[in-house]
Every structure is written in structure tokens, then in C-alpha cells.
Design a protein around this motif. Structure first.
Motif, PDB file in Angstrom:
ATOM      1  N   SER A 196     -10.798   4.027   7.749  1.00 34.88           N
ATOM      2  CA  SER A 196      -9.494   3.468   7.418  1.00 34.88           C
ATOM      3  C   SER A 196      -9.553   1.946   7.379  1.00 34.88           C
ATOM      4  O   SER A 196     -10.198   1.314   8.215  1.00 34.88           O
ATOM      5  CB  SER A 196      -8.466   3.904   8.455  1.00 34.88           C
ATOM      6  N   ASP A 197      -8.878   1.358   6.415  1.00 39.19           N
ATOM      7  CA  ASP A 197      -8.766  -0.092   6.376  1.00 39.19           C
ATOM      8  C   ASP A 197      -7.908  -0.619   7.523  1.00 39.19           C
ATOM      9  O   ASP A 197      -7.959  -1.804   7.849  1.00 39.19           O
ATOM     10  CB  ASP A 197      -8.144  -0.543   5.045  1.00 39.19           C
TER      11      ASP A 197
ATOM     12  N   GLU B 166      -1.952   6.530   4.295  1.00 35.63           N
ATOM     13  CA  GLU B 166      -2.647   5.322   3.841  1.00 35.63           C
ATOM     14  C   GLU B 166      -3.487   5.623   2.597  1.00 35.63           C
ATOM     15  O   GLU B 166      -3.460   4.874   1.612  1.00 35.63           O
ATOM     16  CB  GLU B 166      -3.543   4.770   4.947  1.00 35.63           C
ATOM     17  N   GLU B 167      -4.249   6.704   2.639  1.00 31.72           N
ATOM     18  CA  GLU B 167      -5.106   7.055   1.512  1.00 31.72           C
ATOM     19  C   GLU B 167      -4.280   7.325   0.257  1.00 31.72           C
ATOM     20  O   GLU B 167      -4.640   6.883  -0.846  1.00 31.72           O
ATOM     21  CB  GLU B 167      -5.959   8.264   1.870  1.00 31.72           C
TER      22      GLU B 167
ATOM     23  N   ALA C 213      -6.127  -2.189  -2.166  1.00 29.15           N
ATOM     24  CA  ALA C 213      -5.841  -1.679  -0.824  1.00 29.15           C
ATOM     25  C   ALA C 213      -4.843  -2.569  -0.091  1.00 29.15           C
ATOM     26  O   ALA C 213      -4.176  -2.130   0.846  1.00 29.15           O
ATOM     27  CB  ALA C 213      -7.130  -1.557  -0.015  1.00 29.15           C
ATOM     28  N   ASN C 214      -4.753  -3.826  -0.503  1.00 29.12           N
ATOM     29  CA  ASN C 214      -3.754  -4.767   0.001  1.00 29.12           C
ATOM     30  C   ASN C 214      -3.112  -5.464  -1.188  1.00 29.12           C
ATOM     31  O   ASN C 214      -3.695  -5.494  -2.288  1.00 29.12           O
ATOM     32  CB  ASN C 214      -4.412  -5.812   0.916  1.00 29.12           C
TER      33      ASN C 214
ATOM     34  N   THR D 203     -17.630   3.608   1.850  1.00 29.11           N
ATOM     35  CA  THR D 203     -16.196   3.641   1.560  1.00 29.11           C
ATOM     36  C   THR D 203     -15.395   4.414   2.600  1.00 29.11           C
ATOM     37  O   THR D 203     -14.172   4.508   2.488  1.00 29.11           O
ATOM     38  CB  THR D 203     -15.951   4.288   0.183  1.00 29.11           C
TER      39      THR D 203
ATOM     40  N   GLN E  23      -3.803   1.541  -6.312  1.00 30.51           N
ATOM     41  CA  GLN E  23      -4.959   1.267  -7.164  1.00 30.51           C
ATOM     42  C   GLN E  23      -4.712   1.740  -8.598  1.00 30.51           C
ATOM     43  O   GLN E  23      -5.045   1.043  -9.564  1.00 30.51           O
ATOM     44  CB  GLN E  23      -6.201   1.955  -6.586  1.00 30.51           C
TER      45      GLN E  23
ATOM     46  N   VAL F  54       0.836  -1.191   0.000  1.00 30.10           N
ATOM     47  CA  VAL F  54       0.000   0.000   0.000  1.00 30.10           C
ATOM     48  C   VAL F  54       0.869   1.238   0.000  1.00 30.10           C
ATOM     49  O   VAL F  54       0.634   2.202  -0.702  1.00 30.10           O
ATOM     50  CB  VAL F  54      -0.920  -0.003   1.241  1.00 30.10           C
TER      51      VAL F  54
ATOM     52  N   ARG G 145     -13.498  -2.616  -7.153  1.00 26.63           N
ATOM     53  CA  ARG G 145     -13.668  -2.453  -5.703  1.00 26.63           C
ATOM     54  C   ARG G 145     -14.086  -3.774  -5.068  1.00 26.63           C
ATOM     55  O   ARG G 145     -14.598  -4.669  -5.730  1.00 26.63           O
ATOM     56  CB  ARG G 145     -14.723  -1.378  -5.402  1.00 26.63           C
TER      57      ARG G 145
ATOM     58  N   THR H 287      -2.875   3.962  -0.965  1.00 26.63           N
ATOM     59  CA  THR H 287      -3.911   3.142  -1.587  1.00 26.63           C
ATOM     60  C   THR H 287      -4.265   3.666  -2.966  1.00 26.63           C
ATOM     61  O   THR H 287      -4.423   2.892  -3.925  1.00 26.63           O
ATOM     62  CB  THR H 287      -5.170   3.104  -0.695  1.00 26.63           C
TER      63      THR H 287
ATOM     64  N   SER I 146     -13.626  -1.029  -0.378  1.00 25.51           N
ATOM     65  CA  SER I 146     -12.269  -0.517  -0.577  1.00 25.51           C
ATOM     66  C   SER I 146     -11.837  -0.753  -2.012  1.00 25.51           C
ATOM     67  O   SER I 146     -12.379  -1.636  -2.698  1.00 25.51           O
ATOM     68  CB  SER I 146     -11.284  -1.218   0.365  1.00 25.51           C
TER      69      SER I 146
END
Length: 383
Positions: free
Chosen positions: A367-368, A203-204, A335-336, A364, A211, A14, A317, A207, A331
Motif C-alpha cells: 500500500s502507498d 485505496e486500490e 496514486a496522488n 508494485t 489512473q 485517490v 508509472r 487509485t 506506483s
């Protein structure tokens, strides 16, 4: 898919490259001394280790369920066998008393010699012979029943010992997962509000970057456009979407809380298809499909050890239960680090006139990695 792309999917991160080795031998710097990217990587690694431990726990739980069922079946069979032995012993005792009391009187041979009507004596002899044969059969059944009961008793003792060993192993695994989750809680609790905000932003951003690279790679066939699901896949996805907002709890299979594989298993069970309990078993036992052929309801599996799983929603997604402290949410698929995909119903035909499910507000958001410390504090409760 090229080898280069597959390596990226299996080992991408990520934010930067995930650390796959253990921590360095020297003491780790305090949270305030670590850069945000390092904190994020550390947090990801802790979660990954905890999730691996929880999936191992879940696998043992499934074995323990089967072992309990086996012990119960053996106990039931043993009770019936012992009942049959008691009945057989009662019959044998009755025959012994009759023999002792002389109720059978003369042997059929003596009856034949002394009889005035030899034919009648022969007829009586046949009856007595049949009675004797019945008694012999009763004794034989008694001996066989005792042998069967002894064998069942040994099997029941062995099965119970295996169940006890599994329960002890499960407790160790539960304690290990709880300890690792406490490490996560301690790390998060040590961070300031500003650090948590910085983590969220990192993180955002990570990600979004992952993506973008994932979609640009053509892994989804050049377009994330949604293909129609099967009838069962549509039903499983509808169930998963209706769980959005429910809390993650490791080892949970619903209906009030879920872990990652608990959600996917329950959703497909709702659709009438039983699938394995853990993400690793789902990856190992279900039909693997190319990412380019993903359709809603298929399962996306993450990390080289297959320790996380999500359900494909479409349009690049997924719906999943991310981590302790988070809730079921939608997500980006990247995301992973993606390992691959499996299809629980490979023979299912695509439905016509498919309409994607309507997502609830806030599907959505969040946080994951679960930064809400109030939620994280409750995530380490042991089962």
C-alpha cells in the motif's frame, strides 16, 4: 493543457475529493463509526500533514547545514586573524624594546651632519628609513588585523546565534512531525483486520480509477509510452529502482532508508547532478516541463503545496518512497494528485537504444499508505 484538466490534476484525489480544510469543530466519530471512504480520506489527510511537516523539517535541516558550515568558516578565519594579531603584537613589542634600548642609535639626520662620508651616511639613512617604514607598516597591519579580528568575532557570534535558533526551530518541527505520525499510528492501531483490508481495497480501487481518468485526459500526451531518458536520467532511475524495497523514514537520505525527496535527491546525486533537498525546493528551482513530455528520470511533484515527489519510470508509472510504514515501490503516476513535473537536466540529450530497467519482484506490491502496523510503529522514531 486545459484549465479544467489542470484543476483536476492539482486537486484530484485517490478516492473522491481530498479534504483540504481542517477537521470539523465537533468530535470526529470513532474509527468503527466511520465509513471506509472517510477513514481513507482521514488517513490521507494525516499523512499529507505529516509529510508537509517533514519537508519543512528537511528545509530547515539544509539551512542548518549551511549555517554550520558558515560558523566553521568564520571560526577558522577568526583563528587565523587572531594568530596574525599575536604575531603583529610580537613584532611591535620587539620594536618597542629596540627603541627603548637605543639599538637604532642616532637619527639619520644627525648621522648625516656628523659623517665624514656624506654619501655613506645617506645610504645608511635610506636603510634606516626603510626599517622605519617597515615598522610603520607592521603597526598598521597590527591595527588592521585587530579590526578584522573584531569584525570576524562579531560575525561568528551572530552566525552561532542564528545556528542555535535554527536548531531550536528544527526541534519543534521534528516534534510536530513525530506527533502527527503518532496520530497516524494511533488511527491504524485502532482498526481491525477487516477494516484494514477494506481500506486496502478502497485505496486500490480509488487509485485505479484516478489512473484511468488521468490517462484518458491526455495529460501524458495521449499515450503513456516511454520516451528515452537522458544519460544522467537513466543513471538516476537505475539507482532509484535498485532502492525498491527499502523502508521509508522521514528525513532519511539513504542509503538504508529514504523519504520521498531524499530518494530523488540521492538518485540524481548518484547520476552526478546535485538537486535541492526538499520536494518544494525541487519544484521551485528545477526546470518545469509539460507532463506530456515526461521521460524516465524526470520528477513528478504532488499536491498543491508540492509536498511529495516521485521519479518517472515510464509507461505512466513512478518510483517513490510513499509514506511512513511503506517501502520504496512502483506506483501509478496518479496514486496522488499530480501538481506537475520538473527535469533536473533540461539540457540532457536522450540516449539511443534505451532499455527500461528490470523491476525486482514485488516492485508494485504494498500500500502507498503503509498499512503494515509493525512498520508504522517504527516509522515514528525521532531522528
Amino acid at each position: 493543457m486545459s484549465g479544467r484538466l489542470l484543476r483536476w490534476i492539482c486537486t484530484g484525489a485517490v478516492v473522491g475529493t481530498l479534504v483540504t480544510t481542517g477537521p470539523p469543530a465537533h468530535a470526529a466519530p470513532a474509527p468503527e463509526e466511520r465509513p471506509v471512504t472517510q477513514l481513507l480520506t482521514d488517513l490521507q489527510q494525516l499523512y499529507r500533514s505529516a509529510e508537509e511537516a517533514s519537508e519543512t523539517y528537511n528545509a530547515t535541516e539544509e539551512k542548518l547545514k549551511k549555517q554550520r558550515a558558515r560558523v566553521k568558516a568564520l571560526d577558522d578565519a577568526l583563528a587565523k586573524a587572531r594568530g596574525a594579531v599575536r604575531d603583529g603584537r610580537g613584532d611591535a613589542g620587539r620594536f618597542a624594546r629596540q627603541q627603548y634600548q637605543g639599538t637604532t642609535e642616532l637619527s639619520p639626520y644627525v648621522r648625516l651632519l656628523l659623517a665624514r662620508d656624506p654619501q655613506r651616511a645617506l645610504d645608511q639613512g635610506h636603510v634606516l628609513g626603510r626599517v622605519a617604514a617597515g615598522r610603520a607598516a607592521t603597526v598598521e597591519r597590527l591595527a588592521g588585523g585587530e579590526k578584522k579580528a573584531d569584525g570576524l568575532a562579531r560575525a561568528a557570534r551572530t552566525a552561532l546565534a542564528a545556528q542555535t535558533a535554527l536548531a531550536a526551530r528544527q526541534k519543534k518541527q521534528r516534534d510536530k512531525a513525530d506527533g502527527q505520525l503518532r496520530e497516524v499510528e494511533e488511527l491504524l492501531s485502532s482498526l481491525s483486520v477487516d477494516q484494514l483490508a477494506a481500506l486496502r481495497q478502497a485505496e486500490e480501487a480509488g487509485t485505479a480509477e484516478a489512473q484511468e481518468k488521468f490517462l484518458a485526459s491526455g495529460a501524458l500526451g495521449g499515450s503513456p509510452a516511454t520516451r528515452p531518458p537522458s544519460r544522467q536520467g537513466d543513471k538516476a532511475l537505475d539507482y532509484a529502482v535498485r532502492q525498491i524495497g527499502r523502508p521509508y523514514k522521514w528525513g532519511a537520505e539513504g542509503p538504508k532508508a529514504f523519504d520521498c525527496s531524499g530518494l530523488t535527491q540521492r538518485a540524481w546525486a548518484h547520476a552526478g547532478r546535485e538537486i535541492p533537498r526538499t520536494s518544494q525546493e525541487q519544484w521551485a528551482e528545477l526546470r518545469r516541463i509539460p507532463l506530456s513530455r515526461l521521460r524516465p528520470g524526470d520528477l513528478v511533484v504532488y499536491f498543491p503545496e508540492a509536498t511529495h515527489v516521485a521519479m518517472y519510470l515510464g509507461d505512466g508509472r513512478v518510483v517513490h518512497a510513499p509514506r511512513p510504514g511503506s517501502r520504496v515501490k512502483v506506483s501509478p503516476i496518479a496514486a496522488n494528485p499530480v501538481l506537475g513535473a520538473v527535469r533536473p537536466d533540461p539540457g540532457g540529450r536522450a540516449v539511443s537504444g534505451y532499455t527500461p530497467p528490470k523491476l525486482p519482484e514485488g516492485a508494485t506490491s504494498g500500500s502507498d499508505l503503509g498499512y503494515d502496523r509493525a512498520q508504522v510503529a517504527g516509522a515514528t522514531d525521532s531522528r
